[in-house]
Design a protein around this motif. Structure first.
Motif, PDB file in Angstrom:
ATOM      1  N   UNK A  61       0.843  -1.199   0.000  1.00 56.02           N
ATOM      2  CA  UNK A  61       0.000   0.000   0.000  1.00 56.02           C
ATOM      3  C   UNK A  61       0.879   1.251   0.000  1.00 56.02           C
ATOM      4  N   UNK A  62       1.904   1.236   0.847  1.00 53.98           N
ATOM      5  CA  UNK A  62       2.814   2.382   0.927  1.00 53.98           C
ATOM      6  C   UNK A  62       3.508   2.619  -0.409  1.00 53.98           C
ATOM      7  N   UNK A 101      -4.242   6.942  -1.970  1.00 54.70           N
ATOM      8  CA  UNK A 101      -4.925   5.788  -1.383  1.00 54.70           C
ATOM      9  C   UNK A 101      -5.802   6.295  -0.243  1.00 54.70           C
ATOM     10  N   UNK A 102      -7.095   6.017  -0.327  1.00 51.03           N
ATOM     11  CA  UNK A 102      -8.050   6.433   0.698  1.00 51.03           C
ATOM     12  C   UNK A 102      -8.436   5.192   1.506  1.00 51.03           C
ATOM     13  N   UNK A 103      -8.301   5.276   2.807  1.00 52.22           N
ATOM     14  CA  UNK A 103      -8.587   4.135   3.677  1.00 52.22           C
ATOM     15  C   UNK A 103      -9.820   4.433   4.516  1.00 52.22           C
ATOM     16  N   UNK A 148       1.398   7.062   6.144  1.00 53.88           N
ATOM     17  CA  UNK A 148       2.218   7.009   4.949  1.00 53.88           C
ATOM     18  C   UNK A 148       1.918   8.169   4.031  1.00 53.88           C
ATOM     19  N   UNK A 149       2.873   8.474   3.177  1.00 50.97           N
ATOM     20  CA  UNK A 149       2.708   9.574   2.224  1.00 50.97           C
ATOM     21  C   UNK A 149       1.587   9.251   1.238  1.00 50.97           C
ATOM     22  N   UNK A 150       0.708  10.234   1.014  1.00 51.41           N
ATOM     23  CA  UNK A 150      -0.382  10.120   0.039  1.00 51.41           C
ATOM     24  C   UNK A 150      -1.448   9.112   0.461  1.00 51.41           C
ATOM     25  N   UNK A 188      -4.784  14.347   6.962  1.00 45.45           N
ATOM     26  CA  UNK A 188      -4.443  12.946   6.726  1.00 45.45           C
ATOM     27  C   UNK A 188      -5.438  11.998   7.389  1.00 45.45           C
ATOM     28  N   UNK A 189      -6.054  12.450   8.468  1.00 45.92           N
ATOM     29  CA  UNK A 189      -6.983  11.586   9.195  1.00 45.92           C
ATOM     30  C   UNK A 189      -8.224  12.373   9.576  1.00 45.92           C
TER      31      UNK A 189
END
Length: 346
Positions: free
Chosen positions: A136-137, A145-147, A154-156, A328-329
């Motif tokens: 994933x990283x 990458x959207x979780x 991690x970056x992006x 990021x979160x």
């Protein structure tokens, strides 16, 4: 049929045909009309892949989920695809199952399709071993990458999730305030979300005065009958007056146990489940359930993704501007939908 045929039939250059197909503004209305008429007459359908390469965007998002038959994931996929479609994006869905090698191969498949981003729907994509998250990283170095419902630094990589620990803590407190004394927690997954729920459970017991010996934690299979049988076994060992279920599926199993045992809900037994899906309302009696606000989580995920893909996310030099990027979160606070299996105080 290709743009060369369209060019000859319309009597215009290939470049003009390309500009019309791609919606460019630097083409005369007369040329646009001639090309459009020929396209309609001949029934030409542009090659989506070729158009994407020309534009630098496929207008397509990859979605990965563990099991589309699971009602939680089924709703998540529906919410995501609806939000993407409203904003002009298509989607490619991969149902990966739970094995790491299948997750990795699906991720690589989506990357090979030149998708603009990948959404990982579900906390099962955050592995316990750091090295198992490396794929994933690595992928996030190329595309966002959207979780959903998990956190991976991690970056992006951007994470949107419900605060399951907070929801569980609130659930324990409200059950305790309603008079419950003997608790049993039934779960089926050690995913990121599962671990957050366990953490919230212990915090809730500590702050609500639930003694260690008044809490049992048991793991079972995620199906109604197995959960009902498991609770029957546990009740024979020592009765309990509160069941907290890690999902609505598990909660329905708890209702089946109570009905078979002849326990009155919620007078003799309270049941509180998670996810607030249609299962909670279909149960008889209807289940009280922690609402993780899945629709909000999915819609905010898409909104944040569009912000990333927008040119507004770039500075004057064309590089990503940190001040224009989403956080990021993003953590959403869950709510509790009270129904017929609890007797909460106001």
């Amino acid at each position: 049929m290709n743009i060369y045929d369209i060019s000859r039939a319309a009597g215009v250059s290939i470049a003009s045909v390309s500009r019309v197909i791609n919606g460019a503004q630097n083409v005369s209305e007369k040329t646009r009309q001639k090309v459009t008429e020929v396209i309609e007459e001949l029934g030409y359908t542009p090659n989506v892949y070729a158009r994407g390469l020309g534009r630098g965007s496929m207008q397509t998002i990859g979605i990965m989920c563990s099991d589309s038959a699971d009602i939680y994931f089924a709703h998540a996929i529906s919410y995501l695809e609806t939000a993407l479609r409203k904003n002009g994006y298509n989607s490619i869905l991969c149902c990966t199952g739970y094995e790491l090698r299948n997750k990795m191969s699906s991720f690589e498949l989506l990357r090979s399709r030149q998708v603009d981003a990948i959404i990982l729907a579900g906390s099962r994509y955050v592995e316990l071993r750091a090295e198992d998250n490396q794929y994933i990283l690595d992928g996030a170095r190329e595309i966002p990458v959207m979780l959903i419902n998990g956190i991976l630094e991690g970056e992006n990589i951007y994470c949107t999730l419900s605060d399951d620990a907070s929801g569980m803590k609130q659930a324990v407190r409200k059950l305790r305030e309603s008079g419950c004394r003997e608790f049993i927690y039934v779960y089926s997954s050690d995913s990121y979300s599962g671990r957050a729920k366990l953490r919230g459970l212990r915090m809730g017991c500590a702050t609500s005065g639930v003694a260690e010996d008044a809490l049992r934690i048991v793991r079972g299979k995620k199906d109604f009958q197995s959960i009902a049988a498991l609770l029957e076994e546990e009740y024979e060992k020592r009765p309990f007056d509160a069941v907290i279920a890690s999902s609505d599926t598990t909660g329905v199993g708890a209702v089946k146990f109570a009905n078979r045992r002849g326990l009155s809900l919620p007078d003799e037994l309270s049941i509180l489940s998670f996810n607030n899906s249609v299962l909670a309302e279909c149960s008889s009696p209807e289940l009280s359930s922690v609402d993780p606000r899945l629709k909000d989580v999915c819609e905010k995920t898409v909104r944040r993704l569009l912000q990333l893909l927008s040119s507004d996310a770039n500075g004057a030099d064309g590089r990503r501007d940190p001040e224009r990027l989403p956080a990021k979160k993003l953590l959403l606070r869950p709510k509790i939908a009270e129904r017929q299996t609890t007797r909460f105080l106001s």
